[in-house]
Scaffold this motif. Structure first.
Motif, PDB file in Angstrom:
ATOM      1  N   ALA A  33       9.820 -17.361  59.391  1.00 26.87           N
ATOM      2  CA  ALA A  33       8.925 -17.491  58.237  1.00 26.87           C
ATOM      3  C   ALA A  33       9.673 -17.157  56.961  1.00 26.87           C
ATOM      4  O   ALA A  33      10.696 -16.459  56.977  1.00 26.87           O
ATOM      5  N   ASP A  34       9.181 -17.675  55.833  1.00 25.30           N
ATOM      6  CA  ASP A  34       9.737 -17.310  54.525  1.00 25.30           C
ATOM      7  C   ASP A  34       8.621 -17.340  53.482  1.00 25.30           C
ATOM      8  O   ASP A  34       7.446 -17.351  53.827  1.00 25.30           O
ATOM      9  N   ALA A  35       9.014 -17.404  52.216  1.00 23.75           N
ATOM     10  CA  ALA A  35       8.027 -17.308  51.136  1.00 23.75           C
ATOM     11  C   ALA A  35       6.935 -18.384  51.240  1.00 23.75           C
ATOM     12  O   ALA A  35       5.809 -18.186  50.772  1.00 23.75           O
ATOM     13  N   SER A  36       7.267 -19.529  51.893  1.00 20.28           N
ATOM     14  CA  SER A  36       6.262 -20.588  52.004  1.00 20.28           C
ATOM     15  C   SER A  36       5.145 -20.212  52.982  1.00 20.28           C
ATOM     16  O   SER A  36       4.107 -20.873  53.022  1.00 20.28           O
ATOM     17  N   ASP A  37       5.343 -19.151  53.745  1.00 16.10           N
ATOM     18  CA  ASP A  37       4.297 -18.690  54.675  1.00 16.10           C
ATOM     19  C   ASP A  37       3.486 -17.542  54.086  1.00 16.10           C
ATOM     20  O   ASP A  37       2.723 -16.872  54.806  1.00 16.10           O
ATOM     21  N   HIS A  38       3.655 -17.325  52.802  1.00 17.85           N
ATOM     22  CA  HIS A  38       2.999 -16.219  52.090  1.00 17.85           C
ATOM     23  C   HIS A  38       1.508 -16.096  52.401  1.00 17.85           C
ATOM     24  O   HIS A  38       1.006 -15.013  52.706  1.00 17.85           O
ATOM     25  N   ASP A  39       0.778 -17.221  52.339  1.00 11.42           N
ATOM     26  CA  ASP A  39      -0.686 -17.147  52.453  1.00 11.42           C
ATOM     27  C   ASP A  39      -1.133 -16.620  53.823  1.00 11.42           C
ATOM     28  O   ASP A  39      -2.014 -15.772  53.910  1.00 11.42           O
ATOM     29  N   GLY A  40      -0.491 -17.145  54.877  1.00 12.56           N
ATOM     30  CA  GLY A  40      -0.857 -16.704  56.220  1.00 12.56           C
ATOM     31  C   GLY A  40      -0.535 -15.235  56.453  1.00 12.56           C
ATOM     32  O   GLY A  40      -1.296 -14.505  57.097  1.00 12.56           O
ATOM     33  N   VAL A  41       0.607 -14.802  55.900  1.00 14.08           N
ATOM     34  CA  VAL A  41       1.017 -13.400  56.058  1.00 14.08           C
ATOM     35  C   VAL A  41       0.075 -12.495  55.260  1.00 14.08           C
ATOM     36  O   VAL A  41      -0.365 -11.447  55.743  1.00 14.08           O
ATOM     37  N   LEU A  42      -0.269 -12.928  54.049  1.00 18.29           N
ATOM     38  CA  LEU A  42      -1.196 -12.146  53.216  1.00 18.29           C
ATOM     39  C   LEU A  42      -2.529 -11.960  53.941  1.00 18.29           C
ATOM     40  O   LEU A  42      -3.090 -10.861  53.978  1.00 18.29           O
ATOM     41  N   GLU A  43      -2.998 -13.043  54.531  1.00 20.08           N
ATOM     42  CA  GLU A  43      -4.264 -13.006  55.274  1.00 20.08           C
ATOM     43  C   GLU A  43      -4.218 -11.917  56.362  1.00 20.08           C
ATOM     44  O   GLU A  43      -5.164 -11.147  56.532  1.00 20.08           O
ATOM     45  N   MET A  44      -3.095 -11.860  57.062  1.00 17.62           N
ATOM     46  CA  MET A  44      -2.949 -10.843  58.106  1.00 17.62           C
ATOM     47  C   MET A  44      -3.037  -9.439  57.512  1.00 17.62           C
ATOM     48  O   MET A  44      -3.749  -8.576  58.031  1.00 17.62           O
ATOM     49  N   TYR A  45      -2.324  -9.202  56.417  1.00 16.17           N
ATOM     50  CA  TYR A  45      -2.306  -7.842  55.859  1.00 16.17           C
ATOM     51  C   TYR A  45      -3.638  -7.463  55.226  1.00 16.17           C
ATOM     52  O   TYR A  45      -3.987  -6.285  55.155  1.00 16.17           O
ATOM     53  N   LEU A  46      -4.402  -8.458  54.783  1.00 11.47           N
ATOM     54  CA  LEU A  46      -5.722  -8.135  54.233  1.00 11.47           C
ATOM     55  C   LEU A  46      -6.662  -7.647  55.333  1.00 11.47           C
ATOM     56  O   LEU A  46      -7.590  -6.884  55.078  1.00 11.47           O
ATOM     57  N   SER A  47      -6.419  -8.085  56.578  1.00 11.55           N
ATOM     58  CA  SER A  47      -7.300  -7.624  57.659  1.00 11.55           C
ATOM     59  C   SER A  47      -6.649  -6.512  58.484  1.00 11.55           C
ATOM     60  O   SER A  47      -7.099  -6.183  59.572  1.00 11.55           O
ATOM     61  N   PHE A  48      -5.581  -5.925  57.939  1.00  9.97           N
ATOM     62  CA  PHE A  48      -4.853  -4.874  58.656  1.00  9.97           C
ATOM     63  C   PHE A  48      -5.639  -3.567  58.644  1.00  9.97           C
ATOM     64  O   PHE A  48      -6.180  -3.164  57.628  1.00  9.97           O
ATOM     65  N   ASP A  49      -5.730  -2.929  59.806  1.00  8.75           N
ATOM     66  CA  ASP A  49      -6.446  -1.653  59.912  1.00  8.75           C
ATOM     67  C   ASP A  49      -5.678  -0.561  59.146  1.00  8.75           C
ATOM     68  O   ASP A  49      -4.533  -0.265  59.485  1.00  8.75           O
ATOM     69  N   PRO A  50      -6.306   0.029  58.112  1.00  7.62           N
ATOM     70  CA  PRO A  50      -5.603   1.044  57.311  1.00  7.62           C
ATOM     71  C   PRO A  50      -5.055   2.193  58.163  1.00  7.62           C
ATOM     72  O   PRO A  50      -4.054   2.813  57.807  1.00  7.62           O
ATOM     73  N   ALA A  51      -5.692   2.474  59.305  1.00  8.12           N
ATOM     74  CA  ALA A  51      -5.221   3.566  60.168  1.00  8.12           C
ATOM     75  C   ALA A  51      -3.860   3.248  60.789  1.00  8.12           C
ATOM     76  O   ALA A  51      -3.163   4.136  61.262  1.00  8.12           O
ATOM     77  N   ASP A  52      -3.490   1.974  60.807  1.00  8.13           N
ATOM     78  CA  ASP A  52      -2.212   1.573  61.396  1.00  8.13           C
ATOM     79  C   ASP A  52      -1.093   1.504  60.370  1.00  8.13           C
ATOM     80  O   ASP A  52       0.007   1.057  60.675  1.00  8.13           O
ATOM     81  N   ARG A  53      -1.382   1.908  59.127  1.00 10.96           N
ATOM     82  CA  ARG A  53      -0.321   1.925  58.128  1.00 10.96           C
ATOM     83  C   ARG A  53       0.712   2.976  58.524  1.00 10.96           C
ATOM     84  O   ARG A  53       0.395   3.957  59.180  1.00 10.96           O
ATOM     85  N   ALA A  54       1.962   2.715  58.136  1.00 13.48           N
ATOM     86  CA  ALA A  54       3.022   3.666  58.459  1.00 13.48           C
ATOM     87  C   ALA A  54       3.913   3.860  57.249  1.00 13.48           C
ATOM     88  O   ALA A  54       4.365   2.880  56.645  1.00 13.48           O
ATOM     89  N   GLN A  55       4.150   5.123  56.878  1.00 12.22           N
ATOM     90  CA  GLN A  55       5.064   5.457  55.789  1.00 12.22           C
ATOM     91  C   GLN A  55       4.771   4.656  54.514  1.00 12.22           C
ATOM     92  O   GLN A  55       5.669   4.179  53.843  1.00 12.22           O
ATOM     93  N   GLY A  56       3.479   4.482  54.233  1.00 14.13           N
ATOM     94  CA  GLY A  56       3.104   3.866  52.965  1.00 14.13           C
ATOM     95  C   GLY A  56       3.038   2.350  52.953  1.00 14.13           C
ATOM     96  O   GLY A  56       2.756   1.748  51.914  1.00 14.13           O
ATOM     97  N   ILE A  57       3.338   1.710  54.085  1.00 11.67           N
ATOM     98  CA  ILE A  57       3.199   0.256  54.121  1.00 11.67           C
ATOM     99  C   ILE A  57       2.402  -0.162  55.355  1.00 11.67           C
ATOM    100  O   ILE A  57       2.427   0.532  56.363  1.00 11.67           O
ATOM    101  N   PRO A  58       1.707  -1.317  55.350  1.00 12.71           N
ATOM    102  CA  PRO A  58       1.514  -2.136  54.155  1.00 12.71           C
ATOM    103  C   PRO A  58       0.657  -1.411  53.127  1.00 12.71           C
ATOM    104  O   PRO A  58      -0.143  -0.559  53.504  1.00 12.71           O
ATOM    105  N   PRO A  59       0.836  -1.760  51.841  1.00 12.04           N
ATOM    106  CA  PRO A  59      -0.001  -1.139  50.820  1.00 12.04           C
ATOM    107  C   PRO A  59      -1.462  -1.516  51.063  1.00 12.04           C
ATOM    108  O   PRO A  59      -1.745  -2.455  51.795  1.00 12.04           O
ATOM    109  N   ALA A  60      -2.375  -0.766  50.443  1.00  9.01           N
ATOM    110  CA  ALA A  60      -3.795  -0.981  50.715  1.00  9.01           C
ATOM    111  C   ALA A  60      -4.396  -2.078  49.824  1.00  9.01           C
ATOM    112  O   ALA A  60      -5.116  -2.950  50.305  1.00  9.01           O
ATOM    113  N   ARG A  61      -4.117  -2.038  48.529  1.00  7.10           N
ATOM    114  CA  ARG A  61      -4.769  -2.988  47.612  1.00  7.10           C
ATOM    115  C   ARG A  61      -4.079  -4.352  47.656  1.00  7.10           C
ATOM    116  O   ARG A  61      -2.872  -4.443  47.839  1.00  7.10           O
ATOM    117  N   GLU A  62      -4.880  -5.415  47.450  1.00  6.08           N
ATOM    118  CA  GLU A  62      -4.336  -6.769  47.537  1.00  6.08           C
ATOM    119  C   GLU A  62      -3.186  -6.984  46.555  1.00  6.08           C
ATOM    120  O   GLU A  62      -2.161  -7.570  46.901  1.00  6.08           O
TER     121      GLU A  62
END
Lengths: 173, 123
Positions: A33-62
């Motif tokens: 994947a690269d920058a052209s897959d941005h939308d699909g990757v963003l979608e994943m991180y928007l539905s990421f469980d905040p409890a699974d964050r590690a060392q500050g990533i992924p960030p919380a706000r869009e």
């Protein structure tokens, strides 16, 4: 700062694209994947469980996720996504550091964890890294994150620093 | 409150200095800046002192500057806070890698785990 690496390089890893069946019987495609897959990757991180964050990533706000994606999907990075039924359910990234070495991170959506997708993602990303001529890959992981530490060990990472909250591990390709 | 701020010469430690001065100006806290050598940073004590003095001069704020001499700054900071009755230790820390992961340095980690004095970590 000099980071330690294993004396011996790792075996050859399979590169993308691959299709695997996870332990729940779900078919998962592993794709570069690269920058052209941005939308699909963003979608994943928007539905990421905040409890699974590690060392500050992924960030919380869009907005912060967008900034972060600019870095990790940017030039000289390598990325592999795990796709199930058209949606990104996992993502592994290699980002160059200031020393020409590469830091690895991996994220899998909660319903897809514990089914072997993470291992396949890391192996496939390391396969891509080998084909691109990368040699030195490292990561840090929170000491209490046993599943992640076990995954990295299984793939061939060795612990290089274990005195902090975060364990540092590395692999030579 | 009597605040003990540790500064080891990292960018984050200078950021913590600026934030702490700003807050002390608003609250009237007394500030002591303890300068130490951080193995993870290439800055000597004199450089750090100059930078701290410049910041204090620019902000027109009076603080006591002390120097931690030993090779275990985390431990010395904790001891100083206890023996001299400080109300709070403040440290900057939590550096991000290019990838974005936050890591705490050894000194911050020691202070967080060992201090009986409340600790504020400024990121």
């Amino acid at each position: 700062m000099t980071r330690d690496y294993p004396d011996e390089p790792a075996d050859k890893f399979p590169g993308p694209p691959r299709t695997v069946t996870d332990r729940e019987g779900r078919e998962v495609e592993l794709l570069a994947a690269d920058a052209s897959d941005h939308d699909g990757v963003l979608e994943m991180y928007l539905s990421f469980d905040p409890a699974d964050r590690a060392q500050g990533i992924p960030p919380a706000r869009e907005e912060a996720i967008e900034d972060w994606l600019d870095t990790i999907l940017g030039e000289d990075t390598l990325n592999v996504v795990a796709v199930h039924e058209g949606s990104v359910v996992g993502h592994a990234t290699l980002v160059p550091d200031r020393h020409g070495e590469h830091e690895l991170a991996i994220f899998v959506l909660q319903p897809f964890q514990g089914a072997g997708i993470g291992t396949n993602l890391v192996e496939t990303l390391l396969g891509l890294a080998q084909s691109e001529g990368l040699e030195k890959v490292w990561l840090t992981v929170e000491r209490w994150n046993d599943p992640a530490v076990a995954l990295y060990k299984k793939v061939g990472f060795e612990t290089t620093e274990a005195e902090s909250f975060e364990i540092e591990m590395s692999i030579l390709l | 409150m009597d605040i003990l701020l540790g500064v080891g010469g990292s960018e984050l430690s200078y950021h913590a200095l600026e934030e702490t001065v700003e807050r002390a100006q608003a609250t009237g806290d007394e500030l002591t800046v303890a300068i130490f050598h951080n193995e993870e940073v290439s800055a000597d004590a004199e450089e750090i002192r100059e930078r701290v003095e410049t910041t204090l001069a620019e902000t027109d704020f009076d603080a006591t500057i002390r120097r931690l001499e030993g090779d275990s700054p985390g431990s010395e900071l904790v001891s100083m806070a206890e023996s001299d009755g400080f109300d709070r230790i403040v440290l900057g820390g939590g550096e991000r890698s290019t990838l974005g992961k936050i890591q705490l340095g050894a000194i911050v980690e020691f202070v967080l785990l060992n201090s009986q004095t409340p600790v504020t970590l400024i990121r």
